[in-house]
Design a protein around this motif. Sequence first.
Motif, PDB file in Angstrom:
ATOM      1  N   ALA A  59       0.867  -1.178   0.000  1.00  0.00           N
ATOM      2  CA  ALA A  59       0.000   0.000   0.000  1.00  0.00           C
ATOM      3  C   ALA A  59       0.903   1.227   0.000  1.00  0.00           C
ATOM      4  O   ALA A  59       1.976   1.212   0.621  1.00  0.00           O
ATOM      5  N   PRO A  60       0.532   2.294  -0.677  1.00  0.00           N
ATOM      6  CA  PRO A  60       1.397   3.483  -0.742  1.00  0.00           C
ATOM      7  C   PRO A  60       1.494   4.182   0.606  1.00  0.00           C
ATOM      8  O   PRO A  60       0.510   4.268   1.346  1.00  0.00           O
ATOM      9  N   THR A  61       2.673   4.677   0.921  1.00  0.00           N
ATOM     10  CA  THR A  61       2.863   5.465   2.133  1.00  0.00           C
ATOM     11  C   THR A  61       2.523   6.925   1.841  1.00  0.00           C
ATOM     12  O   THR A  61       2.422   7.336   0.690  1.00  0.00           O
ATOM     13  N   SER A  62       2.377   7.717   2.894  1.00  0.00           N
ATOM     14  CA  SER A  62       1.799   9.050   2.737  1.00  0.00           C
ATOM     15  C   SER A  62       2.743  10.074   2.116  1.00  0.00           C
ATOM     16  O   SER A  62       2.309  10.932   1.345  1.00  0.00           O
ATOM     17  N   ASP A  63       4.042  10.017   2.450  1.00  0.00           N
ATOM     18  CA  ASP A  63       4.979  11.044   1.981  1.00  0.00           C
ATOM     19  C   ASP A  63       5.669  10.575   0.714  1.00  0.00           C
ATOM     20  O   ASP A  63       6.632   9.804   0.747  1.00  0.00           O
ATOM     21  N   ARG A  64       5.225  11.060  -0.417  1.00  0.00           N
ATOM     22  CA  ARG A  64       5.754  10.597  -1.700  1.00  0.00           C
ATOM     23  C   ARG A  64       7.209  11.015  -1.910  1.00  0.00           C
ATOM     24  O   ARG A  64       8.014  10.245  -2.432  1.00  0.00           O
ATOM     25  N   GLU A  65       7.550  12.237  -1.518  1.00  0.00           N
ATOM     26  CA  GLU A  65       8.930  12.695  -1.727  1.00  0.00           C
ATOM     27  C   GLU A  65       9.905  11.944  -0.824  1.00  0.00           C
ATOM     28  O   GLU A  65      10.988  11.558  -1.259  1.00  0.00           O
ATOM     29  N   ALA A  66       9.515  11.733   0.432  1.00  0.00           N
ATOM     30  CA  ALA A  66      10.383  10.991   1.354  1.00  0.00           C
ATOM     31  C   ALA A  66      10.631   9.583   0.835  1.00  0.00           C
ATOM     32  O   ALA A  66      11.739   9.053   0.934  1.00  0.00           O
ATOM     33  N   ARG A  67       9.601   8.982   0.276  1.00  0.00           N
ATOM     34  CA  ARG A  67       9.712   7.640  -0.298  1.00  0.00           C
ATOM     35  C   ARG A  67      10.743   7.626  -1.420  1.00  0.00           C
ATOM     36  O   ARG A  67      11.593   6.738  -1.495  1.00  0.00           O
ATOM     37  N   ARG A  68      10.685   8.622  -2.281  1.00  0.00           N
ATOM     38  CA  ARG A  68      11.634   8.718  -3.394  1.00  0.00           C
ATOM     39  C   ARG A  68      13.055   8.947  -2.885  1.00  0.00           C
ATOM     40  O   ARG A  68      14.008   8.305  -3.349  1.00  0.00           O
ATOM     41  N   GLU A 200      27.277  14.936  -2.590  1.00  0.00           N
ATOM     42  CA  GLU A 200      26.483  15.512  -3.663  1.00  0.00           C
ATOM     43  C   GLU A 200      25.040  15.006  -3.697  1.00  0.00           C
ATOM     44  O   GLU A 200      24.164  15.690  -4.221  1.00  0.00           O
ATOM     45  N   LYS A 201      24.789  13.814  -3.138  1.00  0.00           N
ATOM     46  CA  LYS A 201      23.452  13.227  -3.261  1.00  0.00           C
ATOM     47  C   LYS A 201      22.831  12.875  -1.914  1.00  0.00           C
ATOM     48  O   LYS A 201      21.793  13.396  -1.529  1.00  0.00           O
ATOM     49  N   HIS A 202      23.479  11.977  -1.178  1.00  0.00           N
ATOM     50  CA  HIS A 202      22.845  11.435   0.028  1.00  0.00           C
ATOM     51  C   HIS A 202      22.742  12.448   1.160  1.00  0.00           C
ATOM     52  O   HIS A 202      21.731  12.476   1.872  1.00  0.00           O
ATOM     53  N   GLY A 203      23.799  13.239   1.352  1.00  0.00           N
ATOM     54  CA  GLY A 203      23.749  14.258   2.397  1.00  0.00           C
ATOM     55  C   GLY A 203      22.609  15.236   2.181  1.00  0.00           C
ATOM     56  O   GLY A 203      21.771  15.438   3.074  1.00  0.00           O
ATOM     57  N   PRO A 204      22.533  15.862   0.992  1.00  0.00           N
ATOM     58  CA  PRO A 204      21.412  16.772   0.724  1.00  0.00           C
ATOM     59  C   PRO A 204      20.046  16.080   0.801  1.00  0.00           C
ATOM     60  O   PRO A 204      19.079  16.672   1.281  1.00  0.00           O
ATOM     61  N   GLU A 207      19.164  15.682   4.373  1.00  0.00           N
ATOM     62  CA  GLU A 207      18.772  16.989   4.907  1.00  0.00           C
ATOM     63  C   GLU A 207      17.313  17.286   4.570  1.00  0.00           C
ATOM     64  O   GLU A 207      16.561  17.781   5.411  1.00  0.00           O
ATOM     65  N   ARG A 208      16.927  16.981   3.348  1.00  0.00           N
ATOM     66  CA  ARG A 208      15.536  17.202   2.950  1.00  0.00           C
ATOM     67  C   ARG A 208      14.601  16.304   3.746  1.00  0.00           C
ATOM     68  O   ARG A 208      13.490  16.710   4.125  1.00  0.00           O
ATOM     69  N   LEU A 209      15.051  15.075   4.020  1.00  0.00           N
ATOM     70  CA  LEU A 209      14.229  14.155   4.817  1.00  0.00           C
ATOM     71  C   LEU A 209      13.988  14.710   6.220  1.00  0.00           C
ATOM     72  O   LEU A 209      12.848  14.720   6.703  1.00  0.00           O
ATOM     73  N   ARG A 212      11.570  17.559   6.194  1.00  0.00           N
ATOM     74  CA  ARG A 212      10.188  17.141   5.975  1.00  0.00           C
ATOM     75  C   ARG A 212       9.611  16.502   7.245  1.00  0.00           C
ATOM     76  O   ARG A 212       8.441  16.681   7.566  1.00  0.00           O
ATOM     77  N   ILE A 213      10.430  15.732   7.946  1.00  0.00           N
ATOM     78  CA  ILE A 213       9.950  15.010   9.123  1.00  0.00           C
ATOM     79  C   ILE A 213       9.746  15.943  10.319  1.00  0.00           C
ATOM     80  O   ILE A 213       8.762  15.828  11.056  1.00  0.00           O
ATOM     81  N   CYS A 214      10.665  16.892  10.499  1.00  0.00           N
ATOM     82  CA  CYS A 214      10.583  17.787  11.659  1.00  0.00           C
ATOM     83  C   CYS A 214       9.731  19.021  11.390  1.00  0.00           C
ATOM     84  O   CYS A 214       9.080  19.543  12.304  1.00  0.00           O
ATOM     85  N   GLY A 215       9.741  19.496  10.127  1.00  0.00           N
ATOM     86  CA  GLY A 215       8.933  20.662   9.791  1.00  0.00           C
ATOM     87  C   GLY A 215       9.246  21.862  10.666  1.00  0.00           C
ATOM     88  O   GLY A 215      10.416  22.213  10.867  1.00  0.00           O
TER      89      GLY A 215
END
Length: 253
Positions: A59-68, A200-204, A207-209, A212-215
């Motif tokens: 079943a899809p989870t709620s946060d689409r960007e976090a999933r990606r 270049e990829k995982h750190g940023p 950070e976005r994760l 999104r989680i803490c807002g």
Amino acid sequence: MESLRLLRKELLERQMADQLGSEEALLQFMSNHVFAVWDFQSLLKALQQRLTCVQVPWAPTSDREARRLINEIVLDEESGPHPDGGFASHFELYLDAMKKAGADTNLIEEWLKTIEKSRNFSTAIASTNLPSHIVKFLKTTFSFIDNGSLVSITSSFLYGREDIIPDLFRQLVERLIHEDPDKWRYFKFYLEEHIHCDEEKHGPAAERLIQRICGNDPIRWAEAENAAIFALTARIELWDAMVAYHVEHSEAA
């Protein structure tokens, strides 16, 4: 997060390149550090379990960007490029680098057999003869995995691992350029690949994760800071213990 900045500075001031000045020290470091590479994969998979659906039926989870974001990190970490072609996890690449350089792989290979047999961390760690500093570090990581919230796991992942790795490993890469190019080829590839991915990829992405989680929740940010301090402190203690372990065994020899 001033306290976090100071801890990060303290870890970087350990001057890894100076303390790993001999080939013997570097090989022994690899035999210890590989456990941090291994348990990182478990921390990563714990995040993937929290942010995506890995059960059947799906079943899809709620946060689409976090999933990606987390799936992109998993793809690189579990199936990144190998210097001889094909793909390998960063852990497998590190293990190949150890073998190529002549580092002792007995401890980690025995640990993998124990894990594969028990499929349970608590059972495996209770029956192991690993050095105490490795056991302590692994238990810290799995305390996040087993008991931590999504905030604390993500913070540990970002501030205790992904965020600190590029600066630490850059010191080593600069030294290895002048070493035996064939002997250290895999390890140099691992370091450069890790720096590229994390910086270049995982750190940023991580950070976005955490954003999104803490807002805008100050309670979540306070929890994230506490988890980060705990994770960084464990990293500092592991590093100091690895150096002491090398000194002790060098003197005994």
